[in-house]
Design a protein around this motif. Structure first.
Motif, short mmCIF file in Angstrom:
data_model
loop_
_atom_site.label_atom_id
_atom_site.label_comp_id
_atom_site.label_asym_id
_atom_site.label_seq_id
_atom_site.Cartn_x
_atom_site.Cartn_y
_atom_site.Cartn_z
N ALA A 26 0.82 -1.21 0.00
CA ALA A 26 0.00 0.00 0.00
C ALA A 26 0.86 1.26 0.00
O ALA A 26 0.57 2.23 -0.70
N GLU A 27 1.92 1.24 0.78
CA GLU A 27 2.80 2.42 0.84
C GLU A 27 3.55 2.61 -0.46
O GLU A 27 3.80 3.74 -0.89
N ALA A 28 3.88 1.49 -1.13
CA ALA A 28 4.64 1.58 -2.38
C ALA A 28 3.81 2.23 -3.49
O ALA A 28 4.35 2.96 -4.33
N CYS A 29 2.50 1.95 -3.49
CA CYS A 29 1.64 2.49 -4.56
C CYS A 29 0.82 3.68 -4.10
O CYS A 29 -0.06 4.16 -4.84
N GLY A 30 1.06 4.14 -2.88
CA GLY A 30 0.31 5.29 -2.37
C GLY A 30 -1.13 4.98 -2.04
O GLY A 30 -1.96 5.89 -1.96
N GLY A 31 -1.45 3.71 -1.81
CA GLY A 31 -2.83 3.33 -1.48
C GLY A 31 -3.00 3.13 0.02
O GLY A 31 -2.26 3.68 0.83
N ARG A 32 -3.97 2.30 0.38
CA ARG A 32 -4.21 2.00 1.78
C ARG A 32 -4.71 0.57 1.92
O ARG A 32 -5.29 0.00 1.00
N CYS A 33 -4.45 0.00 3.09
CA CYS A 33 -4.96 -1.32 3.42
C CYS A 33 -5.82 -1.19 4.67
O CYS A 33 -5.90 -0.11 5.26
N PRO A 76 -1.84 3.36 5.75
CA PRO A 76 -1.00 3.79 6.87
C PRO A 76 -1.58 4.94 7.69
O PRO A 76 -0.88 5.49 8.55
N ARG A 77 -2.84 5.30 7.44
CA ARG A 77 -3.42 6.44 8.15
C ARG A 77 -3.43 6.23 9.66
O ARG A 77 -3.09 7.15 10.44
N ASP A 78 -3.83 5.03 10.10
CA ASP A 78 -3.99 4.76 11.53
C ASP A 78 -2.80 4.03 12.13
O ASP A 78 -2.86 3.59 13.27
N GLY A 79 -1.73 3.87 11.36
CA GLY A 79 -0.53 3.21 11.86
C GLY A 79 0.38 2.85 10.71
O GLY A 79 -0.07 2.28 9.71
N ARG A 80 1.66 3.17 10.84
CA ARG A 80 2.61 2.93 9.76
C ARG A 80 3.33 1.59 9.90
O ARG A 80 4.14 1.25 9.04
N THR A 81 3.08 0.87 10.96
CA THR A 81 3.61 -0.48 11.12
C THR A 81 2.46 -1.41 11.44
O THR A 81 1.38 -0.97 11.87
N SER A 82 2.68 -2.69 11.26
CA SER A 82 1.62 -3.65 11.55
C SER A 82 1.25 -3.62 13.03
O SER A 82 0.06 -3.74 13.38
N GLU A 83 2.23 -3.44 13.92
CA GLU A 83 1.94 -3.39 15.34
C GLU A 83 1.06 -2.20 15.68
O GLU A 83 0.10 -2.32 16.46
N MET A 84 1.35 -1.05 15.09
CA MET A 84 0.55 0.15 15.36
C MET A 84 -0.86 -0.01 14.82
O MET A 84 -1.84 0.40 15.46
N VAL A 134 -7.51 -9.06 6.96
CA VAL A 134 -6.66 -8.09 6.26
C VAL A 134 -7.26 -7.83 4.88
O VAL A 134 -7.53 -8.77 4.13
N VAL A 135 -7.49 -6.56 4.56
CA VAL A 135 -7.92 -6.15 3.23
C VAL A 135 -6.73 -5.45 2.59
O VAL A 135 -6.31 -4.37 3.04
N ARG A 136 -6.18 -6.05 1.54
CA ARG A 136 -4.95 -5.53 0.96
C ARG A 136 -5.16 -4.19 0.26
O ARG A 136 -4.38 -3.27 0.41
N ASP A 137 -6.21 -4.07 -0.53
CA ASP A 137 -6.53 -2.82 -1.20
C ASP A 137 -7.81 -2.27 -0.60
O ASP A 137 -8.90 -2.77 -0.86
N ALA A 138 -7.66 -1.26 0.25
CA ALA A 138 -8.80 -0.67 0.95
C ALA A 138 -9.01 0.77 0.49
O ALA A 138 -9.36 1.64 1.29
N SER A 139 -8.79 1.04 -0.79
CA SER A 139 -8.96 2.40 -1.30
C SER A 139 -10.40 2.88 -1.14
O SER A 139 -10.64 4.05 -0.86
N ASP A 140 -11.35 1.96 -1.29
CA ASP A 140 -12.77 2.29 -1.11
C ASP A 140 -13.14 2.00 0.33
O ASP A 140 -13.53 0.89 0.70
N MET A 162 -14.10 -14.43 1.93
CA MET A 162 -12.76 -14.01 1.55
C MET A 162 -12.60 -14.00 0.03
O MET A 162 -13.38 -14.58 -0.70
N SER A 163 -11.57 -13.31 -0.42
CA SER A 163 -11.26 -13.22 -1.85
C SER A 163 -9.76 -13.03 -1.99
O SER A 163 -9.01 -13.09 -1.01
N ALA A 164 -9.32 -12.80 -3.23
CA ALA A 164 -7.89 -12.58 -3.45
C ALA A 164 -7.40 -11.32 -2.73
O ALA A 164 -6.21 -11.18 -2.44
N ASN A 165 -8.32 -10.41 -2.44
CA ASN A 165 -7.97 -9.15 -1.80
C ASN A 165 -8.13 -9.21 -0.28
O ASN A 165 -7.82 -8.25 0.40
N ARG A 166 -8.64 -10.34 0.24
CA ARG A 166 -8.92 -10.42 1.67
C ARG A 166 -8.35 -11.71 2.24
O ARG A 166 -8.38 -12.75 1.59
#
Length: 597
Positions: free
Chosen positions: A193-200, A298-306, A254-260, A237-241
């Motif tokens: 998500a960070e590499a493509c400027g998106g969100r998860c 990464p809005r609510d945390g920039r690491t998986s722990e956060m 985990v939702v990999r692409d959560a742009s919407d 679940m799906s390929a994105n979840r």
């Protein structure tokens, strides 16, 4: 001639000596070759590995019988065959090669030694895994002659390793990814998500009312219920979840692409709906629910722990909102959590620092106006936070598991104080549902009564219906043992929650307290409040239980609750919560003329 003869004899002797040396060396070599041959034959016949050899053009030469059997061919069939073509099998024509075969080709091309090189082999329908090791061969002139090495079938070892790896990364009960794998999946999603400027997105799920299933029907039924929950999650679940089980009755998604974000929130709602449908387990129809905390990276945390921490805070808010809902993380939740953490630290030492005290609110007989007792109310005056209301620190003490210590102090202090009052006055002490889960609570009550000298019938413990909402028979058993001591019980705040006649049938209560909100509403002419008070009073009278109206602040309210049949009342009209010195003065007052007042 003599000299020539001597020279010839010397040359013959030297030559003879050299021939003998050569013969002896050849004999040693022959013996060594024979030994090596015997050892190689023994190795081929008994070991799990086999030998293989190629020439400079990477063709198999002198294939051993064991190597040929491993290939499913006769030695003559593979002699002179390119080693890569042999190992590629049917995929040679398609050009689709495994990564291990490509790595082998690279090693052979560069003439590099290698060990522990694994690659899949498919000579038949069943795929096998081989492990190869080899080194290049050179002749006496340093010319490359090919490779010589060993190989082994490691299919069973790989299967065992895969099983161990699966056990380390997957939940053994449900088959879902465990905490370790779901955390790795979340880390990968955040990097992408960070590499493509998106969100998860990360969801943390907690099952509601699951503990009741384990407590009433047993863990085997609970385990089968968890498997059905996992199955329902898997269908969504799906390929994105990706979903997994964190442990107990906690799951994660985990939702990999959560742009919407709207779609993700809609998914959370659908998950709650799906998990809230009835379950059929061992002829039982079970009803549970789910609460979800949702956080976006990464809005609510920039690491998986956060991000996990943010989702956990949102889940806590969802539970606090009544369960069966989802809540999205907000920065204010972290601020509240930090304040809560600091407050908990201060609370843990409040008793030792003498920051807590008890205030006592009078309870009056509505008909005669006589003082019947006091309710002990806990107060906390913190140098750092000021006056902290009980509604704030009592739930914190319950969550921090220090309510037992605080509750024991309250009970002991109140009973010692009440023992100094006139004989007819009772003391009411609030008890947390968490205290009733403690096996030692009954012993604490008995010890306090014995040490203080207060008779058991002068102590009244107030409990709320939350004791029964926990669906735990342990609390009901504890209440029964308390009644056996002679202590009285009062049901507090009856009518404002999931009030049920079943509560009254389970335990012998001596009084029911009517919440002050009904009193105020009835004084304003509220028909529903009047009907509720009348119903509670009628019920109490039929069960020979006293009724205490709380929050009485005016004469009109006093007259109203008396007219409706409430036997007792408390509120600011009769006295606010008083410090201990004023309480003693009020307790020693002559109440014989109170009826006239």
């Amino acid at each position: 001639m003599l000299a020539f003869t001597l020279l010839l004899m010397t040359a013959c002797l030297s030559r003879t000596r050299a021939l003998v040396t050569i013969h002896n060396a050849q004999a040693v070599l022959d013996e060594r070759d024979e030994t090596i041959s015997v050892l190689l034959l023994e190795f081929e016949e008994s070991a799990a590995e086999w030998l293989w050899e190629t020439d400079a053009t990477r063709r198999v030469i002198r294939p051993s019988a064991r190597f040929a059997r491993a290939c499913g061919r006769a030695p003559a069939d593979i002699d002179g065959m390119p080693i890569l073509q042999l190992l590629a099998g049917p995929s040679w024509d398609s050009g689709t090669f495994a990564a291990g075969l490509r790595a082998l080709a690279e090693k052979l091309r560069n003439r590099d030694s290698f060990v522990n090189l694994r690659l899949p082999i498919r000579f038949t329908e069943q795929e096998r895994w081989w492990q190869l090791a080899a080194a290049p061969r050179y002749d006496d002139r340093g010319i490359f002659c090919g490779f010589r090495g060993v190989g082994a079938d490691v299919t069973d070892q790989r299967a065992s390793a895969d099983k161990i790896n699966r056990m380390a990364r997957f939940d053994t009960l449900t088959g879902l990814p465990n905490r370790r794998l779901i955390t790795e999946t979340l880390s990968d999603a955040m990097i992408a998500a960070e590499a493509c400027g998106g969100r998860c997105a990360f969801m943390m799920l907690d099952l509601d009312r699951f503990k009741a299933v384990n407590d009433t029907l047993g863990h085997p039924v609970g385990d089968r219920l968890l498997c059905q929950v996992a199955e329902r999650l898997g269908h969504m679940m799906s390929a994105n979840r990706s979903c997994g089980r964190l442990g107990g009755d906690e799951f994660a998604l985990v939702v990999r692409d959560a742009s919407d974000t709207g779609a993700v929130e809609e998914l959370a709602g659908r998950i709650i709906t799906a998990l809230s449908r009835p379950y059929d387990v061992d002829h039982y129809t079970l009803h549970i629910g789910a609460s979800i905390g949702l956080a976006f990276g990464p809005r609510d945390g920039r690491t998986s722990e956060m991000l996990i921490r943010s989702a956990d805070l949102a889940l806590y808010r969802a539970k606090d909102a009544g369960r069966g809902v989802f809540r999205v993380y907000e920065p204010a939740l972290y601020v509240q959590a930090e304040e809560r953490r600091v407050l908990e630290i201060a609370l843990r030492g409040a008793l030792d620092r003498g920051e807590m005290s008890l205030a006592y609110q009078p309870i009056i007989d509505t008909q005669g106006g006589m003082l019947r007792g006091f309710e002990a109310l806990l107060r906390w005056e913190s140098p750092e936070f000021g006056t902290v209301p009980p509604s704030r620190f009592i739930p914190l003490a319950e969550d921090a598991r220090i309510i037992a210590q605080i509750g024991a102090w309250v009970l002991r202090t109140a009973c010692v104080e009440a023992a100094s009052w006139p004989e007819g006055l009772r003391i009411a002490v609030n008890v947390s549902p968490v205290q009733l889960q403690n096996d030692g609570f009954v012993t604490t009550v008995a010890t306090v009564l014995a040490d203080s000298g207060l008779s058991a019938d002068r102590l009244e413990l107030e409990v709320t219906e939350g004791v029964f909402l926990r669906e735990d028979r342990g609390a009901t058993t504890t209440l029964a043992r308390i009644l056996d001591l002679g202590v009285r019980l009062s049901l507090d705040d009856f009518g404002i929650g999931h009030s049920s006649l079943g509560y009254l049938s389970r335990t012998r209560f001596s009084s029911i307290k009517i919440d002050g909100s009904f009193v105020r509403a009835a004084a304003r002419g509220g028909r529903e409040a009047l009907a509720i008070i009348r119903a509670v009073v009628a019920l109490a009278q039929s069960l020979d239980i006293a009724t205490i109206a709380e929050g009485v602040e005016t004469q009109d309210e006093r007259q109203l609750v008396a007219a409706l049949g409430c036997t007792h009342a408390q509120g600011d009209l009769f006295g606010r919560a008083l410090p201990v010195t004023e309480t003693r003065t009020l307790a020693e007052r002559d109440w014989t003329d109170s009826a006239a007042a």
